[in-house]
Write a protein that holds these residues in place. Structure first.
Motif, PDB file in Angstrom:
ATOM      1  N   VAL A  11     -25.322  -9.451  -8.063  1.00  0.00           N
ATOM      2  CA  VAL A  11     -24.038 -10.059  -7.701  1.00  0.00           C
ATOM      3  C   VAL A  11     -23.020  -8.958  -7.445  1.00  0.00           C
ATOM      4  O   VAL A  11     -22.673  -8.195  -8.349  1.00  0.00           O
ATOM      5  N   TYR A  12     -22.584  -8.878  -6.209  1.00  0.00           N
ATOM      6  CA  TYR A  12     -21.508  -7.976  -5.803  1.00  0.00           C
ATOM      7  C   TYR A  12     -20.244  -8.822  -5.683  1.00  0.00           C
ATOM      8  O   TYR A  12     -20.001  -9.477  -4.663  1.00  0.00           O
ATOM      9  N   VAL A  13     -19.461  -8.838  -6.734  1.00  0.00           N
ATOM     10  CA  VAL A  13     -18.313  -9.740  -6.789  1.00  0.00           C
ATOM     11  C   VAL A  13     -17.251  -9.299  -5.785  1.00  0.00           C
ATOM     12  O   VAL A  13     -16.861  -8.126  -5.747  1.00  0.00           O
ATOM     13  N   ILE A  14     -16.781 -10.253  -4.985  1.00  0.00           N
ATOM     14  CA  ILE A  14     -15.647  -9.988  -4.114  1.00  0.00           C
ATOM     15  C   ILE A  14     -14.397  -9.957  -4.982  1.00  0.00           C
ATOM     16  O   ILE A  14     -14.001 -10.970  -5.566  1.00  0.00           O
ATOM     17  N   ALA A  15     -13.774  -8.798  -5.075  1.00  0.00           N
ATOM     18  CA  ALA A  15     -12.616  -8.630  -5.943  1.00  0.00           C
ATOM     19  C   ALA A  15     -11.356  -9.156  -5.265  1.00  0.00           C
ATOM     20  O   ALA A  15     -11.153  -8.953  -4.061  1.00  0.00           O
ATOM     21  N   VAL A  16     -10.509  -9.825  -6.038  1.00  0.00           N
ATOM     22  CA  VAL A  16      -9.190 -10.188  -5.531  1.00  0.00           C
ATOM     23  C   VAL A  16      -8.311  -8.944  -5.547  1.00  0.00           C
ATOM     24  O   VAL A  16      -8.645  -7.929  -6.166  1.00  0.00           O
ATOM     25  N   THR A  17      -7.209  -9.005  -4.860  1.00  0.00           N
ATOM     26  CA  THR A  17      -6.197  -7.953  -4.945  1.00  0.00           C
ATOM     27  C   THR A  17      -5.031  -8.490  -5.758  1.00  0.00           C
ATOM     28  O   THR A  17      -4.344  -9.413  -5.313  1.00  0.00           O
ATOM     29  N   PRO A  18      -4.798  -7.968  -6.952  1.00  0.00           N
ATOM     30  CA  PRO A  18      -3.714  -8.499  -7.795  1.00  0.00           C
ATOM     31  C   PRO A  18      -2.340  -8.050  -7.293  1.00  0.00           C
ATOM     32  O   PRO A  18      -2.148  -6.899  -6.899  1.00  0.00           O
ATOM     33  N   PHE A  19      -1.394  -8.983  -7.323  1.00  0.00           N
ATOM     34  CA  PHE A  19      -0.026  -8.679  -6.918  1.00  0.00           C
ATOM     35  C   PHE A  19       0.947  -9.085  -8.020  1.00  0.00           C
ATOM     36  O   PHE A  19       0.686 -10.014  -8.795  1.00  0.00           O
ATOM     37  N   GLY A  52      -9.860 -10.847  -0.436  1.00  0.00           N
ATOM     38  CA  GLY A  52      -9.091  -9.807  -1.099  1.00  0.00           C
ATOM     39  C   GLY A  52      -7.765  -9.542  -0.402  1.00  0.00           C
ATOM     40  O   GLY A  52      -7.097  -8.552  -0.698  1.00  0.00           O
ATOM     41  N   GLU A  53      -7.402 -10.432   0.537  1.00  0.00           N
ATOM     42  CA  GLU A  53      -6.130 -10.347   1.264  1.00  0.00           C
ATOM     43  C   GLU A  53      -5.980  -9.015   2.001  1.00  0.00           C
ATOM     44  O   GLU A  53      -4.860  -8.510   2.172  1.00  0.00           O
ATOM     45  N   ALA A  54      -7.095  -8.473   2.462  1.00  0.00           N
ATOM     46  CA  ALA A  54      -7.077  -7.168   3.123  1.00  0.00           C
ATOM     47  C   ALA A  54      -6.122  -7.103   4.314  1.00  0.00           C
ATOM     48  O   ALA A  54      -5.423  -6.092   4.485  1.00  0.00           O
ATOM     49  N   PRO A  55      -6.047  -8.149   5.156  1.00  0.00           N
ATOM     50  CA  PRO A  55      -5.135  -8.043   6.306  1.00  0.00           C
ATOM     51  C   PRO A  55      -3.667  -7.929   5.916  1.00  0.00           C
ATOM     52  O   PRO A  55      -2.835  -7.563   6.754  1.00  0.00           O
ATOM     53  N   LYS A  56      -3.338  -8.258   4.663  1.00  0.00           N
ATOM     54  CA  LYS A  56      -1.939  -8.188   4.226  1.00  0.00           C
ATOM     55  C   LYS A  56      -1.557  -6.813   3.690  1.00  0.00           C
ATOM     56  O   LYS A  56      -0.411  -6.601   3.290  1.00  0.00           O
ATOM     57  N   LEU A  57      -2.514  -5.888   3.647  1.00  0.00           N
ATOM     58  CA  LEU A  57      -2.265  -4.558   3.099  1.00  0.00           C
ATOM     59  C   LEU A  57      -2.080  -3.542   4.215  1.00  0.00           C
ATOM     60  O   LEU A  57      -2.716  -3.630   5.268  1.00  0.00           O
ATOM     61  N   THR A  58      -1.213  -2.570   3.980  1.00  0.00           N
ATOM     62  CA  THR A  58      -1.128  -1.432   4.889  1.00  0.00           C
ATOM     63  C   THR A  58      -2.331  -0.522   4.643  1.00  0.00           C
ATOM     64  O   THR A  58      -3.040  -0.653   3.638  1.00  0.00           O
ATOM     65  N   VAL A  59      -2.556   0.411   5.560  1.00  0.00           N
ATOM     66  CA  VAL A  59      -3.651   1.359   5.377  1.00  0.00           C
ATOM     67  C   VAL A  59      -3.453   2.156   4.091  1.00  0.00           C
ATOM     68  O   VAL A  59      -4.404   2.402   3.333  1.00  0.00           O
ATOM     69  N   GLU A  60      -2.215   2.533   3.821  1.00  0.00           N
ATOM     70  CA  GLU A  60      -1.919   3.303   2.608  1.00  0.00           C
ATOM     71  C   GLU A  60      -2.197   2.473   1.356  1.00  0.00           C
ATOM     72  O   GLU A  60      -2.749   2.986   0.366  1.00  0.00           O
ATOM     73  N   GLU A  61      -1.822   1.198   1.390  1.00  0.00           N
ATOM     74  CA  GLU A  61      -2.092   0.325   0.245  1.00  0.00           C
ATOM     75  C   GLU A  61      -3.587   0.115   0.065  1.00  0.00           C
ATOM     76  O   GLU A  61      -4.089   0.098  -1.070  1.00  0.00           O
ATOM     77  N   SER A  62      -4.305  -0.037   1.167  1.00  0.00           N
ATOM     78  CA  SER A  62      -5.759  -0.178   1.089  1.00  0.00           C
ATOM     79  C   SER A  62      -6.367   1.041   0.415  1.00  0.00           C
ATOM     80  O   SER A  62      -7.232   0.921  -0.459  1.00  0.00           O
ATOM     81  N   ARG A  63      -5.922   2.213   0.826  1.00  0.00           N
ATOM     82  CA  ARG A  63      -6.409   3.458   0.217  1.00  0.00           C
ATOM     83  C   ARG A  63      -6.139   3.475  -1.279  1.00  0.00           C
ATOM     84  O   ARG A  63      -7.011   3.815  -2.085  1.00  0.00           O
ATOM     85  N   ASP A  64      -4.933   3.092  -1.666  1.00  0.00           N
ATOM     86  CA  ASP A  64      -4.554   3.156  -3.074  1.00  0.00           C
ATOM     87  C   ASP A  64      -5.343   2.165  -3.929  1.00  0.00           C
ATOM     88  O   ASP A  64      -5.741   2.479  -5.052  1.00  0.00           O
ATOM     89  N   VAL A  65      -5.585   0.963  -3.391  1.00  0.00           N
ATOM     90  CA  VAL A  65      -6.356  -0.039  -4.131  1.00  0.00           C
ATOM     91  C   VAL A  65      -7.792   0.428  -4.310  1.00  0.00           C
ATOM     92  O   VAL A  65      -8.362   0.345  -5.405  1.00  0.00           O
TER      93      VAL A  65
END
Length: 307
Positions: A11-19, A52-65
């Motif tokens: 099981v490769y869990v799809i992680a949420v992005t916490p806000f 994981g709401e990826a389209p709502k993140l900037t490239v920099e935020e994606s990197r940091d997460v």
């Protein structure tokens, strides 16, 4: 970090992005979430997926997460990162970035403009050339992408591109597709098939030849338990466990509300601090929250009966 291979199972869990409620990324909750998923028996994690709401993140935020999650995982399990994007420049940038940080593979869904079989195959040929020797997960999710990938198209991609090591199977209905791909002579090698859709078809998918799940559910221990029991040959026990969670899994699978429900449950379980979605995002009504509360109470009762 070991790269993902065709032997991927579990099981490769799809992680949420916490806000936070104000929309900031909650990095502390990223830590507690990773601990929770690993304690639940996750074989690996998948971050920056569609849930994981990826389209709502900037490239920099994606990197940091990704950096935060990889640091918390600390090499204990493989981490797959979604890098789907409209253009190749962003895919290339994200792929190099996350692989340099220690990701095990990237996951790429087809853009919605693809219509013909040849267009789909050509797209993935170009993707494979773009990312070089990086292993990738082929995401088949027509309910969201509107791209229909037939068995023959998937076979062409797998047979031609050795860096395609895993299919994230998320067609619905799609059980026949799994059976077709597992027939002798369809693929020139066996690849991993991990399934989505919140795990609501997991027992049937395992019987058809899937290797596990790559999806999210607020109770990932259901999915890891089902796969473990299947591996032990305890099929009836796996189905009994699945049945206990099915009412809540069904409720979470509602289009447009599923992620909000999942985050609400994860927050109630103490996994993340807030159930916030970054805007635009659905909000749960008081009545929906009450319905989830009832389902969680009934689940606790059913699990006590099973034990």
């Amino acid at each position: 970090m070991t790269q993902l291979t065709t032997d991927a199972r579990g099981v490769y869990v799809i992680a949420v992005t916490p806000f936070h409620p104000d929309g900031r990324i909650d990095m502390e909750s990223c830590d507690t979430m990773v601990d929770f998923y690993l304690n639940a028996g996750a074989t690996g994690l998948t971050v920056l997926g569609m849930m994981g709401e990826a389209p709502k993140l900037t490239v920099e935020e994606s990197r940091d997460v990704v950096a935060r999650i990889l640091a918390r995982v600390d090499g204990r399990v493989p981490v797959v990162v979604g890098v789907s994007a409209p253009g190749f420049a962003q895919i290339s940038t994200l792929t190099r970035m996350v692989m340099d940080m220690g990701a095990a593979a990237v996951m790429i869904a087809p853009p919605s403009a693809l219509r013909t079989d040849d267009q789909i195959v050509t797209y993935y040929r170009q993707v494979a050339e773009l990312i070089g020797d990086v292993p990738f997960v082929l995401q088949d999710f027509p309910l969201v992408t509107s791209v229909q990938m037939s068995v023959s198209v998937i076979a062409r991609i797998v047979n031609e591109l050795p860096t395609c090591v895993c299919l994230k199977h998320e067609d619905w209905p799609g059980l026949e597709k799994i059976s077709a791909l597992r027939r002798d002579g369809v693929l020139n090698r066996r690849i991993s098939i991990l399934c989505g859709n919140g795990g609501v078809f997991l027992p049937e998918e395992m019987v058809r030849g899937a290797d596990g799940a790559m999806t999210g559910f607020a109770y990932p221990e259901m999915m890891t338990g089902v796969v473990r029991l299947f591996d032990e040959g305890r099929i009836d026990a796996a189905r009994d466990l699945f049945d206990a969670y099915l009412p809540l899994a069904r409720f979470e699978q509602q289009p447009g509300l599923g992620l909000a429900i999942r985050k609400y449950v994860l927050a109630k379980r103490g996994v993340i601090a807030h159930d916030a979605l970054r805007k635009p995002g659905a909000a749960l009504s008081a009545q929906t929250r009450q319905e989830v509360d009832v389902l969680m109470t009934r689940l606790d009762k059913r699990l006590k009966e099973l034990n």
